[in-house]
Each structure stands twice: as structure tokens, then as C-alpha cells.
Design an enzyme around this catalytic site. Structure first.
Site, PDB file in Angstrom:
ATOM      1  N   ARG A 246       0.834  -1.200   0.000  1.00  0.00           N
ATOM      2  CA  ARG A 246       0.000   0.000   0.000  1.00  0.00           C
ATOM      3  C   ARG A 246       0.868   1.250   0.000  1.00  0.00           C
ATOM      4  NH1 ARG A 246      -4.531   0.038   4.438  1.00  0.00           N
ATOM      5  NH2 ARG A 246      -5.250   1.792   3.154  1.00  0.00           N
TER       6      ARG A 246
ATOM      7  N   CYS B 230      -1.276   6.109   8.973  1.00  0.00           N
ATOM      8  CA  CYS B 230      -1.637   4.875   8.281  1.00  0.00           C
ATOM      9  C   CYS B 230      -2.692   5.254   7.256  1.00  0.00           C
ATOM     10  CB  CYS B 230      -2.130   3.813   9.257  1.00  0.00           C
ATOM     11  SG  CYS B 230      -3.521   4.343  10.278  1.00  0.00           S
TER      12      CYS B 230
END
Length: 278
Positions: A184, A243
Site C-alpha cells: 500500500r 496509516c
């Protein structure tokens, strides 16, 4: 004795067995699934640790998403305090939070209580899986909780907004650590947010690196060595964690606290806020 970072399963079991009725730890089940947001609560209804209340990530630990926020904005303080009191939390309560993801979701409530000035809160090391593996007691009924009395002392210096993060990066005043997986972070895949990639200048440290093969946190010295390698000369106080939406990033913050590296901060909006105007 109070617990402020981690608590082991045997320690919680001892507290539940030996503490007087009015001194029992307040246990909160934080199991959650981003892909199926009802799963955690359904699991709690089926079985949970003794006297555990349930905290829903979207409903209890975040406010409604707006056009300028990330996926999990901080809730209104007054509303959050009302929830804490409904769960039986007072200013002198020992709180224990757990999930079935090695703390990935439970850390959100751990940090939020610290944000409100409450340090007697610990993540159950190994969580649900370790408790089950050790065949410890379980319940399937909602706890009969006596409402608590909680006075918040909010410390908004513990988190940064998007502008502060951008300015900190521009001035080289912060070290931004992204807890998402490498895939990611590198933009190879993005299962949740509409844009893949990472904030320019951020470094990657997937929260899974904090764990051993059993899903428990590594020892303090191993975590300290790991973060010293990652951060180099950066002071712990200059570290900002992010995050996708300001949840699993806190796992890295907790790991640093366990390692004795205190004072890092949270970018609450994280990637899902950063990309809002892209």
C-alpha cells in the site's frame, strides 16, 4: 500495580480473580473488520472476555466522515466521555482493551484514553487468540456495568492535522512513519482508499513488524533496536505516525512507548485525509 502499555493474559486473569468488585478492571472488546463492520460486534455477542463491553470503531471511536476528514475522525470529546462512562470507566479505572488483530484496532482506544489524560489503559498482549488458546473464561452476555465518572483532561498536542504535518515535513521538523503494508505504501495495491501511494517524505514501517510469530509484541529491547535503525538520529518527540485513517498507526506509537521511546504523535487524518483534495 497499574498497567499503561501492555498487560499479559495471566495478569488480567489475576486482576479479574483477585480484585474487589469495585476495583475490577474495565475490559473493552475492540474487535473489528474494515471490510465487514458488523463482524466485530457480532463476535462479541457470541463470546467475549468476562465483563467486556464492546467498542465499535466507526460508531464509538470516530465521528462521522465529512468532505475534509479522513475515514476515522476523532469523536466529540463530550460524546466520547459519555461512552466511556457508560462502559464503567472512571478516572481511577484500570482499562484493558483487546481485539483479534494483535492490537491493531484496540490501540485506537488505548491512545484516545491517553489523549483524554487517562494513562491506566493497557492493550492485552496477544489479544483474543492468546486468551482463547489458554482456555481462559468467556461470557456471552452483556456486562452489568455501573456508570463511571470521567473528567477529561484533553491534550491536543498528542496529534497533528494535515497542515501541521505538511509544514513539519517542509521544515524537516518531523519524521513521518506510515504503518501500512509495503504494497500500500508503494502504491502497488490500495484496497480501501481511492488513491494509492504515500505522503512524500514519509518512511514505511508496517505495524506487523512490531510482532512475533504468535502475534505478541516483541520485547522492549528488540523494539528499541528496530526503531533506532528506522529513525536514526530523529528524536522520538519528532516522530509522527500515520496509516490509512489513524488507527493501526497507533500500533507503532505503542511499540515505541514499550521501547522507552516516548513522545511521538499521531496524524489523525492519515492517508485518507491527505488525498481528500487530490
Amino acid at each position: 500495580m497499574s498497567y499503561s502499555n501492555l498487560i499479559e493474559t495471566h495478569e488480567l486473569a489475576r486482576l479479574q480473580k483477585e480484585s474487589a468488585a469495585d476495583q475490577q478492571p474495565v475490559v473493552i472488546d475492540c474487535r473489528f473488520d474494515l471490510a465487514n463492520t458488523d463482524t466485530g460486534e457480532q463476535s462479541w455477542m457470541q463470546s467475549h472476555l468476562p465483563n467486556a463491553s464492546y467498542a465499535h470503531l466507526d460508531r464509538d471511536l470516530a465521528s462521522e466522515v465529512t468532505s475534509v476528514t479522513g475515514r476515522h475522525p476523532l469523536p466529540d470529546v463530550e460524546e466520547l466521555v459519555n461512552r466511556l462512562e457508560a462502559w464503567g470507566i472512571s478516572n481511577d479505572s484500570q482499562v484493558v482493551v483487546y481485539d483479534d488483530m494483535s492490537g491493531a484496532f484496540a490501540v485506537r482506544l488505548w491512545w484516545m484514553l491517553r489523549w483524554l489524560g487517562h494513562t491506566k489503559v493497557a492493550v492485552l498482549n496477544g489479544g483474543w487468540q492468546k486468551w482463547i488458546a489458554e482456555q481462559r473464561p468467556l461470557e456471552n452476555t452483556a456486562p452489568q456495568t455501573k456508570p463511571g465518572h470521567f473528567k477529561a483532561t484533553t491534550d491536543n498536542l498528542q496529534w497533528l492535522d494535515k497542515q501541521s504535518v505538511a509544514e513539519g515535513l517542509e521544515k524537516h521538523a518531523i519524521t513521518l512513519v506510515d504503518a501500512r503494508t509495503a504494497e500500500r505504501f508503494d502504491g502497488i495495491t490500495e484496497p480501501i482508499d481511492r488513491i494509492a501511494g504515500h505522503v512524500p517524505g514519509a518512511i514505511n514501517h508496517p505495524f506487523q513488524n512490531n510482532l512475533d510469530e504468535a502475534g505478541c509484541f516483541l520485547p522492549a529491547d528488540a523494539l528499541r533496536e528496530q526503531y533506532n535503525r528506522l529513525l536514526g538520529d530523529s528524536a522520538a518527540e519528532s516522530v509522527v505516525h500515520m496509516c490509512g485513517s489513524g488507527v493501526t498507526s497507533i500500533h507503532n506509537m505503542l511499540a515505541m512507548e514499550i521501547a522507552g521511546m516516548h513522545g511521538s504523535k499521531l496524524y489523525v487524518g492519515s492517508w485518507s485525509e491527505w488525498i481528500r483534495d487530490m
